[in-house]
Write a protein that holds these residues in place. Structure first.
Motif, PDB file in Angstrom:
ATOM      1  N   ALA A  83       1.184   4.080  -2.834  1.00  0.00           N
ATOM      2  CA  ALA A  83       0.789   5.456  -2.500  1.00  0.00           C
ATOM      3  C   ALA A  83       1.889   6.448  -2.821  1.00  0.00           C
ATOM      4  O   ALA A  83       1.611   7.607  -3.144  1.00  0.00           O
ATOM      5  N   PHE A 117      -3.353   5.608   2.282  1.00  0.00           N
ATOM      6  CA  PHE A 117      -3.732   6.331   1.071  1.00  0.00           C
ATOM      7  C   PHE A 117      -4.256   7.731   1.368  1.00  0.00           C
ATOM      8  O   PHE A 117      -5.041   8.281   0.609  1.00  0.00           O
ATOM      9  N   LYS A 167       0.841  -1.197   0.000  1.00  0.00           N
ATOM     10  CA  LYS A 167       0.000   0.000   0.000  1.00  0.00           C
ATOM     11  C   LYS A 167       0.880   1.254   0.000  1.00  0.00           C
ATOM     12  O   LYS A 167       0.627   2.211  -0.749  1.00  0.00           O
ATOM     13  N   LEU A 180      -4.046  10.273  -1.311  1.00  0.00           N
ATOM     14  CA  LEU A 180      -4.857  10.070  -2.505  1.00  0.00           C
ATOM     15  C   LEU A 180      -6.334  10.345  -2.250  1.00  0.00           C
ATOM     16  O   LEU A 180      -7.155  10.149  -3.142  1.00  0.00           O
TER      17      LEU A 180
END
Length: 535
Positions: free
Chosen positions: A30, A283, A26, A286
């Protein structure tokens, strides 16, 4: 080279998704890199802890590394849970086969970040004791960066648990770990929160330390301590983030700071998952919002962003010598009277600005909040009137005092911004005054040194006490809440956020100039002002 920097993670799996391989991939995604993996173990794990661990065969671990490096290659590697002595030996063998001997440039090519996972937060052993010597002897000399927390550093350095009690202890321990062959030791201070060196009551910080074994120098980074629940996977995430930045070509010194900032923001933006210690928000960068929503562990993200946009200016403001001179009684009376008269005029415009904020919203609660601030301003101006009357300056004389140039510059900027901008502009331009005075009052009221609380010796102590009092601190909290609620209701673009940060910065600098003018006021100026008053 592929179109994206490549990062290989060699670690265990977390079935709960918050740490291990899952957190690594992850993080790597990211941060704009391409992640590959070699699994060393499988865990039965959730937010409450690690319930079982089962290792992958060493042959399979080595095969995963070989095929990934042979086909895809990598620009950096991160290791996490290595499970056993045999697994460590297999990883080191695979690195040597692909990159060549570590002492002939192999280490520099691998860009290896080692997260020394030994024991889970819940107390589950993730590396047998007999494997620790292998980790020290075989793996660490391959590492570009080692990322232990304080308990891990004590364990690896063979120090007694709890031996690290200060930043100096951290440096000594990091230097010993560096002697094991690793180039950089990034020792994380999250397990040892410290009182802020700025003397702010109740503000805790952590110090992260980067030790360079070649130059034998330490670089220290201080950041706010986040006393929060959702921190599962922070160690994995940090190491994966450092590896991602190294893969992009960043030097180690910059990579660790960028990675630590990423993790801090991921903690602040975390949301509850499961019944235990939830994961960080990998995240967060994002998300569609420019700033995360307020949460129990990050209740004021907008205010924090504005203050930290130019932290140096903010600190110059809230630690200005003028309020300190009032706290210890050393400020000349002429300076105080200059300030109190000019601030009276400023507060009139400040009240008008908040009235404009009420005009700019259809939300009745927002409108009521602005009206309450105006009422608080009226109370504050009456406090100024009483101080002036105490020194023989009547209300009429006070109202007739001409505004100083620094005051005109500040009040016109506040009014122009409030009139020409929207609700957020009006909230932000007035925020430094409200929040800054609250910060100063709270800090000085709680200070043990450098204050004189006897009003017979210090005629200004009542002023400090008012701004540290419950009523003013309550007004500050209401103002901050209005600021946060305004942004929650109206998400903004990154460009707009930057505009608002610059408004906050300019108002902060004008606050500094306002207090500078008070410190520089002299008796001649005060006499001239009194002479020019109507009789």
């Amino acid at each position: 080279m592929t179109s994206l920097p490549r990062v290989l993670t060699i670690a265990g799996s977390d079935s709960g998704g918050g740490a291990g391989i899952q957190a690594d991939l992850k993080t790597i995604a990211a941060l704009g890199c391409y992640g590959t993996s070699a699994l060393t173990a499988i865990t039965a794990q959730d937010t409450l802890g690690v319930h079982a661990v089962e290792g992958i065969s060493t042959g399979m671990v080595k095969h995963q590394i070989q095929v990934v490096l042979g086909d895809i290659g990598t620009d950096a590697i991160k290791t996490g849970m290595l499970f056993s002595r045999e697994t460590i030996e297999a990883v080191v063998e695979a690195l040597g086969a692909h990159f060549g001997p570590r002492d002939r440039g192999g280490r520099e090519k691998a860009r290896l970040v080692v997260d020394p996972v030994c024991v889970s937060t819940s107390g589950h052993s993730l590396l047998p004791l007999e494997a620790v010597d292998t980790l020290r002897r075989e793996c660490l000399p391959w590492a570009t960066v080692l990322t232990p927390n304080i308990p891990e550093a004590e364990f690896l350095a063979d120090w007694e648990k709890g031996s690290i009690r200060s930043v100096d202890d951290m440096e000594r321990c990091a230097s010993e770990l560096g002697a094991l062959g690793v180039r950089y030791v990034y020792l994380k201070g999250g397990h040892m929160p410290l009182e802020s060196r700025q003397g702010e009551p109740g503000r805790k910080v952590v110090v992260d330390l980067l030790w360079d074994a070649d130059t034998r120098t330490a670089t220290k980074e201080e950041r706010p301590y986040l006393d929060v629940k959702n921190t599962h996977g922070t160690g994995c995430t940090l190491a994966a983030a450092i590896a991602s930045e190294l893969a992009k070509g960043q030097p180690v010194q910059r990579a660790v700071v960028t990675a630590a900032d990423y993790v801090a923001a991921a903690i602040a933006a975390a949301y509850p998952v499961g019944r235990g210690s939830g994961p960080v928000n990998h995240f967060h960068s994002l998300m569609p919002r420019t700033l995360s929503l307020p949460s129990p562990h990050s209740p004021t993200p907008f205010t924090d962003f504005l203050i930290n946009y130019n932290r140096a200016a903010w600190d110059r403001y809230v630690f200005h010598p003028f309020p300190q001179g009032l706290a210890d009684g050393s400020m000349p009376l002429d300076s105080f009277l200059h300030f109190i008269q000019q601030d009276y005029h400023f507060l009139k415009q400040y009240g008008r600005s908040n009235s404009l904020a009420a005009y700019k919203t259809d939300d009745m609660l927002q409108m009521a909040g602005s009206i309450q601030i105006v009422n608080d301003v009226i109370r504050e101006t009456e406090m100024h009137v009483k101080y002036c009357e105490k020194y023989g300056i009547s209300r009429a004389e006070l109202q007739a005092v001409p505004e100083s140039l620094s005051n005109i510059a500040y009040t016109r900027y506040v009014l122009d911004t409030s009139m020409q901008g929207d609700l957020l502009d009006a909230r932000v331009v007035t925020a430094p005054c409200l929040i800054g005075y609250g910060h100063v009052g709270k800090r000085l009221l709680a200070a043990q040194d450098g204050v004189e609380r006897d009003e017979e010796k210090n005629p200004y102590w009542g002023w400090i006490a008012e701004y540290g009092s419950d009523w003013y601190q309550g007004a500050v909290q209401k103002g901050i809440q209005l600021l946060e609620d305004s942004l929650v209701a109206n998400p903004i673009s990154p460009a707009r956020l930057l505009e608002l940060a610059k408004v906050f910065e300019k108002a902060t600098l004008l606050e500094i100039a306002f207090w500078d003018a008070a410190v520089g006021a002299d008796g001649a100026e005060m006499t001239a002002q009194r002479r020019d008053l109507p009789h």
